[in-house]
Design an enzyme around this catalytic site. Structure first.
Site, PDB file in Angstrom:
ATOM      1  N   ASP A 383       1.455  -1.254  -0.004  1.00  0.00           N
ATOM      2  CA  ASP A 383      -0.405  -0.184   0.114  1.00  0.00           C
ATOM      3  C   ASP A 383       0.879   1.727   0.033  1.00  0.00           C
ATOM      4  O   ASP A 383       1.021   1.476   1.211  1.00  0.00           O
ATOM      5  CB  ASP A 383      -0.800   0.197   0.883  1.00  0.00           C
ATOM      6  CG  ASP A 383      -2.026   1.475   1.590  1.00  0.00           C
ATOM      7  OD1 ASP A 383      -2.514   1.696   0.092  1.00  0.00           O
ATOM      8  OD2 ASP A 383      -2.759   1.330   2.580  1.00  0.00           O
ATOM      9  N   CYS A 410      -3.290   4.518  -3.720  1.00  0.00           N
ATOM     10  CA  CYS A 410      -4.018   6.388  -4.358  1.00  0.00           C
ATOM     11  C   CYS A 410      -3.945   6.439  -5.575  1.00  0.00           C
ATOM     12  O   CYS A 410      -4.492   8.488  -5.606  1.00  0.00           O
ATOM     13  CB  CYS A 410      -3.877   6.352  -2.832  1.00  0.00           C
ATOM     14  SG  CYS A 410      -2.267   6.911  -2.937  1.00  0.00           S
TER      15      CYS A 410
END
Length: 454
Positions: A383, A410
């Site tokens: 992540d 993201c």
């Protein structure tokens, strides 16, 4: 071909939306980017900037509105740099974000994964558990709000529809104190002043609130001790008030030095059934309930068994790995920020998890160490921040030869790039799924499953 010049006015149909939220139209083969429009709008467009191969424009008049267009319910959405999609329906926003992801994987990554249905968000307002308000000087008065789009000019407004209403009450209370006590706001041009940012965090389930005041100098910030007491008397949910010192000429909001004025500098919340300790410096997803849906789907992608070893890279406070720890034999988490690792170790003890190890260090460096000591995880969760993974991290992830790599990103553009590199290193990009953790903004989260090629 007709040459466009600044201040020319043309009729333009908007046919697409770019990743940064601008509408896209074409005029005689020239691409024109226009903010605050919807696909299907026909507009009278004023050209405001001419580049070699494209132009920027703005809406002069709306000739024929798109079916996707709605009336914005925020008085400053035209000026604030936060919400780029408050003028279109949420259904249209989800379609646009899903297209962003697909375009990146096909155009940048040259990949053809299976795309699962986009996961929209049930609550499009009041969903954020974190807010950062810049403070600025306005003719001797301290003001705060949000940065205008593509600038560091502060739009004075605190009633943001994305933040819990109590955040607005707290900020207004702080700013009244600041101006009553003539506390100077930071001026980033003159590099003078004391208060730079007001930074708030709130547990979505616990309701606990952290107030963090970013100042240029601890020594000049003694007056905030009185404010800390007043805040806890006024707002029962405030559990800690913290000073953060940032004296550098930088766009980075937080410095590394912390001083707790009330409480121990942390709050707790619940994530996927685990109690989580959160400090100002630790990463924690801003939309708790939607992040839980993302993590549950990530666990499904991971295909964990009781004999699995799970490596959680860029683990932050450990929320992702800890949500899966009880499904595996061993969990190893890696994070470069020591405060986040400290939180992760607290979280392990608090939740009675005994099979987890957390290591502070750069992902690539620690991945190399883990490889050299013989770690061979069955699954790797990654992540990373918006910049994505560096090449050494990807290479050592592949060298450890996990059956599956589950990436949460993201930034779909860097994720597509990284998945293409992992393709070169022996991994197939099988499934991609978008999750909207940031409604009304251009940001979107992407979940990816990569499996080892035979």
């Amino acid at each position: 071909m007709e040459i466009l010049r600044k201040n020319d006015i043309i009729e333009l149909e908007i046919t697409d939306i770019s990743n940064d939220g601008n509408g896209v139209g074409h005029y005689n083969g020239i691409t024109i980017f226009v903010p605050a429009v919807a696909v299907g709008d026909v507009i009278s467009c004023r050209i405001v900037m001419v580049k070699k191969s494209f132009c920027y424009g703005r809406v002069e008049n709306l000739i024929n509105p798109s079916e996707d267009r709605i009336e914005s319910d925020c008085p400053v959405s035209k000026y604030c740099g936060g919400c780029s999609f408050r003028h279109i329906s949420y259904e249209a926003e989800c379609l646009a974000k899903d297209k962003f992801i697909r375009d990146s994987f096909e155009r940048i990554g040259k990949l053809s994964p299976e795309y699962l249905s986009f996961c929209g968000c049930k609550d499009t307002d009041l969903y954020r558990n974190k807010a950062q308000y810049p403070v600025a000087d306005d003719n001797g008065k301290a003001v705060c709000g949000f940065y205008a789009r593509r600038s560091h000019r502060v739009v004075e407004y605190t009633r943001c529809r994305l933040q819990p209403e109590i955040f607005s009450d707290i900020v207004e209370f702080i700013m009244a104190f600041v101006n009553e006590n003539h506390i100077p706001a930071y001026n980033e041009v003159a590099l003078k002043g004391l208060l730079r940012h007001i930074y708030l965090r709130r547990g979505a389930y616990s309701g606990q609130i952290m107030v963090c005041l970013v100042v240029t100098d601890f020594k000049k910030a003694k007056v905030f001790g009185k404010l800390a007491v007043l805040l806890t008397e006024k707002f029962n949910d405030i559990k800690t008030v913290v000073l953060n010192e940032n004296s550098k000429n930088t766009n980075v909001i937080l410095g590394t030095k912390m001083k707790a004025l009330v409480g121990d500098g942390t709050i707790t919340d619940t994530m996927c059934g685990n109690t989580i300790s959160i400090s100002p410096l630790s990463f924690y997803q801003v939309n708790t309930q939607q992040a839980e849906l993302l993590y549950y789907k990530a666990a499904e992608f991971a295909g964990l068994t009781p004999d699995s070893t799970l490596l959680d890279l860029y683990c932050g406070t450990g929320t992702i790995g800890l949500s899966m720890a009880r499904q595996v034999k061993k969990l190893v988490g890696v994070e470069v920020i020591q405060a986040a690792i400290d939180n992760a170790n607290v979280n392990v003890k608090t939740n009675g998890i005994t099979n987890a190890e957390f290591i502070c260090g750069d992902a690539g460096t620690v991945a190399k160490v883990l490889y050299e000591r013989g770690e061979r995880p069955d699954v790797i969760i990654a992540d990373p921040a918006r910049k994505g993974c560096d090449r050494p991290s990807l290479e050592y992830m592949a060298k450890m030869s996990p059956d599956r790599i589950v990436m949460i990103s993201c930034n779909h553009t860097t994720a597509a790039r990284d998945c293409a590199i992992l393709g070169e290193l022996g991994y197939s990009c099988d499934k991609v799924m978008g999750f909207d953790l940031f409604p009304r903004t251009t940001s979107v989260e992407t979940l990816i499953l990569l499996t080892k090629k035979n």
